[in-house]
Design an enzyme around this catalytic site. Structure first.
Site, PDB file in Angstrom:
ATOM      1  CE  LYS A 160      -0.221  -4.814   5.518  1.00 40.15           C
ATOM      2  NZ  LYS A 160       0.144  -3.278   5.208  1.00 40.15           N
ATOM      3  CE  LYS A 200     -10.677  -1.914   2.494  1.00 33.89           C
ATOM      4  NZ  LYS A 200      -9.948  -1.218   1.862  1.00 33.89           N
ATOM      5  CE  LYS A 254      -7.081   3.600   5.726  1.00 38.52           C
ATOM      6  NZ  LYS A 254      -7.171   2.591   4.728  1.00 38.52           N
ATOM      7  CB  THR A 282      -6.037  -0.958  -4.905  1.00 39.26           C
ATOM      8  OG1 THR A 282      -5.371  -1.115  -3.919  1.00 39.26           O
ATOM      9  CG2 THR A 282      -7.501  -0.365  -4.429  1.00 39.26           C
ATOM     10  CB  SER A 295      -0.234  -5.176   1.884  1.00 38.85           C
ATOM     11  OG  SER A 295      -0.098  -3.846   1.334  1.00 38.85           O
TER      12      SER A 295
HETATM   13  N1  GLU Z   1      -4.914   1.640   2.279  1.00 36.08           N
HETATM   14  C1  GLU Z   1      -5.347   0.517   1.633  1.00 36.08           C
HETATM   15  C2  GLU Z   1      -6.678   0.002   1.932  1.00 36.08           C
HETATM   16  O1  GLU Z   1      -7.594   0.643   2.567  1.00 36.08           O
HETATM   17  C3  GLU Z   1      -4.281  -1.003   1.755  1.00 36.08           C
HETATM   18  C4  GLU Z   1      -4.012  -1.210   3.136  1.00 36.08           C
HETATM   19  C5  GLU Z   1      -2.643  -2.251   3.060  1.00 36.08           C
HETATM   20  O2  GLU Z   1      -2.044  -2.357   2.098  1.00 36.08           O
HETATM   21  O3  GLU Z   1      -2.355  -2.437   4.103  1.00 36.08           O
HETATM   22  O4  GLU Z   1      -7.136  -0.929   1.767  1.00 36.08           O
END
Ligand code: GLU
Length: 426
Positions: free
Chosen positions: A82, A106, A118, A202, A360
């Site tokens: 994810k 994370k 990513k 965020t 998310s």
């Molecule tokens: N791009 C965001 C991050 O770096 C969110 C990733 C997501 O929602 O999957 O955490």
């Protein structure tokens, strides 16, 4: 701050090399401290899958431009991978790899049933039309469609991508899959199965971390002077939340410059004038540089833009007592040590910015259930998750006498390490 186009691409590539190698160094230390054998590190130092794709797009002038994109899947022992997709001229393979590792951390920190992933495309969306961006978004999904999906790898927004781009990507995937598949991607518009609270998630998560950090440092957020670097989705909402909580936002910036007012900036006015990529400083004459912004006199500094902003060169000049990383990777490892030695509380990206992926996850759960939650339910769950994650990491750092980054890596890597062992991979 990032230039419109990297002025020196070799330098840019070296920076990204540093991001990956310094991430590996901290992962190695974290695994050693947790007592894992070396083979776990061998597995974790690279994504299990990294694909590079070429995406031809017909531009508005009739020509075809071929873009390069990437998708990294760090580890899927816990569940599907994810993480977001960024559109940026400075995207590199090494950067995307490092970012996928951070997503594993994370997910581990906020305890989601995911591994890290990513994506990125080398492009400058600020110079592309709506139609060209649609072609690029759809082309990327066609190129990666075999390795992604709601139970494989779930993309989301990141730097310079938004809910419209997620909508095009979801539509393209649903066409390929021949049925409506909202759980393929998160950060969608609400009408397409997006979640309440995802856009602000965020920034809300960062705000919660800032509140906890000020409590620990024994001062009040009300009246505190804050500097926020970056006025994208995270930086702009964050400035608003902090302003509404009674803090004085004395500095903000975008990719082109920064604004400073020791009496506090008019955040509502700036929000009103920013464009969809967060550009606002071009409207002003009396700007300062991003370098000057970071060194302003303030209580709290929030880098919310791109990587490698606080380095060994400027870490000694940071005046803030608390630095909270809303961006991914804004502080180098050398700078982390300098700030920590100076007694500055540094709240690392993998916890501070984990609110985005948390909501998310809520979005994906709602898509899987076909049952949609109210904004207050989301807020409550996000609040609980962030408070717990922050405090677990803060307390681990205190007890083990290590910095919060290493503590966060230790907490973050554990779940994927355990899952990889139970599966018999290492
Ligand atoms: N791009 C965001 C991050 O770096 C969110 C990733 C997501 O929602 O999957 O955490």
């Amino acid at each position: 701050m990032v230039a419109d186009k990297p002025a020196d691409s070799t330098k840019e590539e070296n920076n990204q090399t540093d991001i990956l190698s310094s991430t590996r160094t901290v992962i190695k230390t974290a695994l050693e401290k947790l007592g894992y054998p070396d083979e776990v590190y061998e597995l974790f130092k690279e994504p299990i899958r990294m694909i590079s794709v070429r995406i031809p797009v017909r531009m508005d002038d009739g020509s075809i431009k071929v873009f390069t994109g990437y998708r990294a899947q760090h580890n899927d022992a816990v569940g599907p991978t994810k993480g977001g997709v960024r559109f940026h001229p400075g995207v590199t393979e090494k950067e995307v790899k490092a970012l996928s590792i951070w997503m594993t951390l994370k997910a581990g920190i906020v305890d989601l049933p995911y591994g890290g992933g990513k994506g990125g495309i080398i492009c400058d969306p600020r110079e592309m039309s709506f139609r060209e961006l649609e072609g690029l978004s759809r082309g990327y999904v066609r190129a990666i469609s075999q390795v992604v999906g709601p139970t494989k790898d779930i993309p989301a927004p990141d730097v310079m991508t938004n809910s419209q781009i997620m909508a095009w990507m979801m539509d393209e995937y649903s066409r390929i899959d021949e049925f409506n598949n909202p759980g393929f991607i998160t950060g969608k518009p609400i009408v397409l199965g997006g979640s309440h609270g995802r856009e602000t998630a965020t920034a809300k998560g960062v705000t919660i971390c800032i509140k906890e950090a000020t409590k620990k440092q024994g001062f009040d957020l009300k009246g505190a002077r804050v500097v926020v670097q970056g006025f994208g989705v995270a930086g702009s909402f964050l400035s608003k939340f902090l302003h509404d909580a009674g803090a004085k936002v004395v500095g903000i910036s975008d990719a082109y410059g920064a604004l400073h007012d020791p009496d506090g900036l008019d955040i509502d006015y700036l929000l009103d004038r920013r464009d969809s990529f967060g550009t606002v400083t071009k409207l002003f004459n009396n700007t300062i540089t991003n370098k000057e912004l970071l060194e302003l006199d303030c209580d709290i500094l929030v880098p919310a833009a791109v990587e490698n902003q606080i380095t060994a060169e400027n870490a000694h000049n940071i005046k803030a007592g608390i630095v909270v990383e809303a961006a991914n990777g804004p502080t180098t490892m050398e700078a982390t040590k300098i700030l920590t030695d100076r007694g500055i509380l540094l709240v690392p990206d993998v916890v501070a910015s984990a609110g985005g992926v948390t909501v998310s996850y809520f979005e994906w759960v709602q898509n899987n259930q076909g049952y949609y939650w109210k904004e207050e339910d989301i807020d409550k769950k996000l609040h609980e998750t962030m408070i717990n994650s922050f405090n677990t990491i803060y307390n681990t750092a205190k007890t083990r006498k290590i910095d919060m980054r290493l503590a966060a890596y230790m907490i973050g890597v554990r779940k994927t390490a355990e899952a990889s062992r139970f599966r018999g991979w290492v």
